[in-house]
Design an enzyme around this catalytic site. Structure first.
Site, PDB file in Angstrom:
ATOM      1  N   SER A 246     -10.180   2.660  14.018  1.00 11.72           N
ATOM      2  CA  SER A 246      -9.633   2.315  15.395  1.00 11.72           C
ATOM      3  C   SER A 246     -10.498   3.148  16.475  1.00 11.72           C
ATOM      4  O   SER A 246     -10.815   4.364  16.188  1.00 11.72           O
ATOM      5  CB  SER A 246      -8.254   2.199  15.897  1.00 11.72           C
ATOM      6  OG  SER A 246      -7.924   2.119  17.274  1.00 11.72           O
TER       7      SER A 246
ATOM      8  N   LYS B  65      -5.480   7.247  12.229  1.00 13.71           N
ATOM      9  CA  LYS B  65      -6.943   6.661  12.640  1.00 13.71           C
ATOM     10  C   LYS B  65      -7.841   7.646  12.372  1.00 13.71           C
ATOM     11  O   LYS B  65      -8.905   7.411  12.099  1.00 13.71           O
ATOM     12  CB  LYS B  65      -7.058   5.683  13.577  1.00 13.71           C
ATOM     13  CG  LYS B  65      -6.386   4.362  13.538  1.00 13.71           C
ATOM     14  CD  LYS B  65      -6.556   3.776  12.149  1.00 13.71           C
ATOM     15  CE  LYS B  65      -5.766   2.460  12.091  1.00 13.71           C
ATOM     16  NZ  LYS B  65      -6.161   1.636  10.691  1.00 13.71           N
TER      17      LYS B  65
ATOM     18  N   TYR C  83      -0.241   6.794  15.702  1.00 10.82           N
ATOM     19  CA  TYR C  83      -1.373   5.891  15.590  1.00 10.82           C
ATOM     20  C   TYR C  83      -2.856   6.329  15.668  1.00 10.82           C
ATOM     21  O   TYR C  83      -3.553   6.498  14.396  1.00 10.82           O
ATOM     22  CB  TYR C  83      -1.137   4.694  16.390  1.00 10.82           C
ATOM     23  CG  TYR C  83      -2.306   3.485  15.900  1.00 10.82           C
ATOM     24  CD1 TYR C  83      -1.983   2.846  14.829  1.00 10.82           C
ATOM     25  CD2 TYR C  83      -3.612   3.298  16.577  1.00 10.82           C
ATOM     26  CE1 TYR C  83      -2.951   1.755  14.451  1.00 10.82           C
ATOM     27  CE2 TYR C  83      -4.434   2.385  16.425  1.00 10.82           C
ATOM     28  CZ  TYR C  83      -4.103   1.731  15.172  1.00 10.82           C
ATOM     29  OH  TYR C  83      -5.224   0.638  14.897  1.00 10.82           O
TER      30      TYR C  83
ATOM     31  N   ASN D  46      -7.592  -2.684   5.075  1.00  6.53           N
ATOM     32  CA  ASN D  46      -7.213  -3.298   6.409  1.00  6.53           C
ATOM     33  C   ASN D  46      -5.680  -3.023   6.666  1.00  6.53           C
ATOM     34  O   ASN D  46      -5.702  -3.025   7.944  1.00  6.53           O
ATOM     35  CB  ASN D  46      -7.419  -4.684   6.433  1.00  6.53           C
ATOM     36  CG  ASN D  46      -7.072  -5.524   7.474  1.00  6.53           C
ATOM     37  OD1 ASN D  46      -7.758  -5.363   8.693  1.00  6.53           O
ATOM     38  ND2 ASN D  46      -5.947  -6.245   7.332  1.00  6.53           N
TER      39      ASN D  46
ATOM     40  N   VAL E 251       0.769  -1.263   0.045  1.00 16.61           N
ATOM     41  CA  VAL E 251      -0.018  -0.107  -0.103  1.00 16.61           C
ATOM     42  C   VAL E 251       0.926   1.228  -0.235  1.00 16.61           C
ATOM     43  O   VAL E 251       0.405   2.430  -0.203  1.00 16.61           O
ATOM     44  CB  VAL E 251      -1.165  -0.024   1.119  1.00 16.61           C
ATOM     45  CG1 VAL E 251      -1.972  -1.324   1.238  1.00 16.61           C
ATOM     46  CG2 VAL E 251      -0.337   0.221   2.624  1.00 16.61           C
TER      47      VAL E 251
END
Length: 232
Positions: free
Chosen positions: A134, A161, A157, A81, A55
């Site tokens: 998430s 998200k 992170y 995903n 990706v």
């Protein structure tokens, strides 16, 4: 007609379990991974198809589009995903280079894959995109002291998200003929790098399977977990 589904990062954990469940539901499933040998082994063990796709690499994504186009001629369901947790460091220790690495997979990866696969999705009668986000990307969850997400401070992170949430909303507004939703698997033990979880893989994949199996009258622009809508 059998639905053609692609799951990025599908060789372990949530992606692998999602692939297993969707195959059981009658989908023709392709998984991808950065590690070709692991990806092929995973696909063989499930009796599904594998496509090489990184990706973070436009050329790799374009080649995957071409491969699926030649065999299937369309894509019905895209499940974004693939994701990485990034460095385990205090916010004050996070550098822009660390952020770039996380965003390149978790955010720009979704843009790359979605952008390249749109022509194939538009050939589907019931196209859908599921972005695996998430609860750590939910402002409502991380600011709620009763939620486990409020106890975690993962600058790279969590912010990546949160960006996935806005990507989902903007794509859903721009592409009304495609059902585009974000899901929160919940704290699940998935893969080598996401080992802190309480849920089973079955529970962790409930939301993604639900959104991967909606029809053209299904919701779009939503953020859900296995229990329903959650705050952005």
């Amino acid at each position: 007609m059998m639905k053609v589904t692609l799951i990025t990062g599908g060789n372990t954990g949530l992606g692998f379990e999602t692939a297993r469940r969707l195959k059981e539901l009658g989908h023709k499933v392709y998984i991808s991974s950065r590690d070709e040998s692991k990806g092929k082994l995973a696909a063989e063990s499930l009796g599904i198809d594998y496509v090489v796709l990184d990706v973070t690499d436009d050329g790799s994504v374009a080649n995957a589009v071409e491969a699926i186009s030649q065999i299937e001629g369309r894509l019905d369901v895209l499940i974004n995903n693939a994701g990485i947790p990034g460095p385990y460091a205090k916010p004050e220790e996070i550098t822009s280079d660390m952020m770039l690495q996380v965003y390149n997979t978790n955010v720009f990866g979704i843009v790359r894959v979605t952008n390249h696969f749109l022509p194939l999705l538009k050939k589907s009668e019931e196209p859908a995109i599921v972005n695996v986000s998430s609860g750590l990307g939910s402002f409502g969850q991380v600011l709620n002291p009763e939620k486990i997400e409020s106890k975690v401070n993962a600058l790279a992170y969590s912010s990546s998200k949160a960006a996935v949430g806005m990507l989902t909303v903007q794509y859903a507004k721009a592409l009304p003929d495609i059902r585009i939703n974000a899901i929160d698997p919940g704290p699940t033990k998935t893969g080598e790098k996401f080992s802190n979880g309480m849920q089973t893989l079955q529970e962790g994949t409930d939301a993604v399977v639900k959104m991967a199996t909606i029809d053209k009258n299904g919701p779009t622009g939503t953020f859900t977990n296995r229990d329903g809508i959650i705050p952005w």
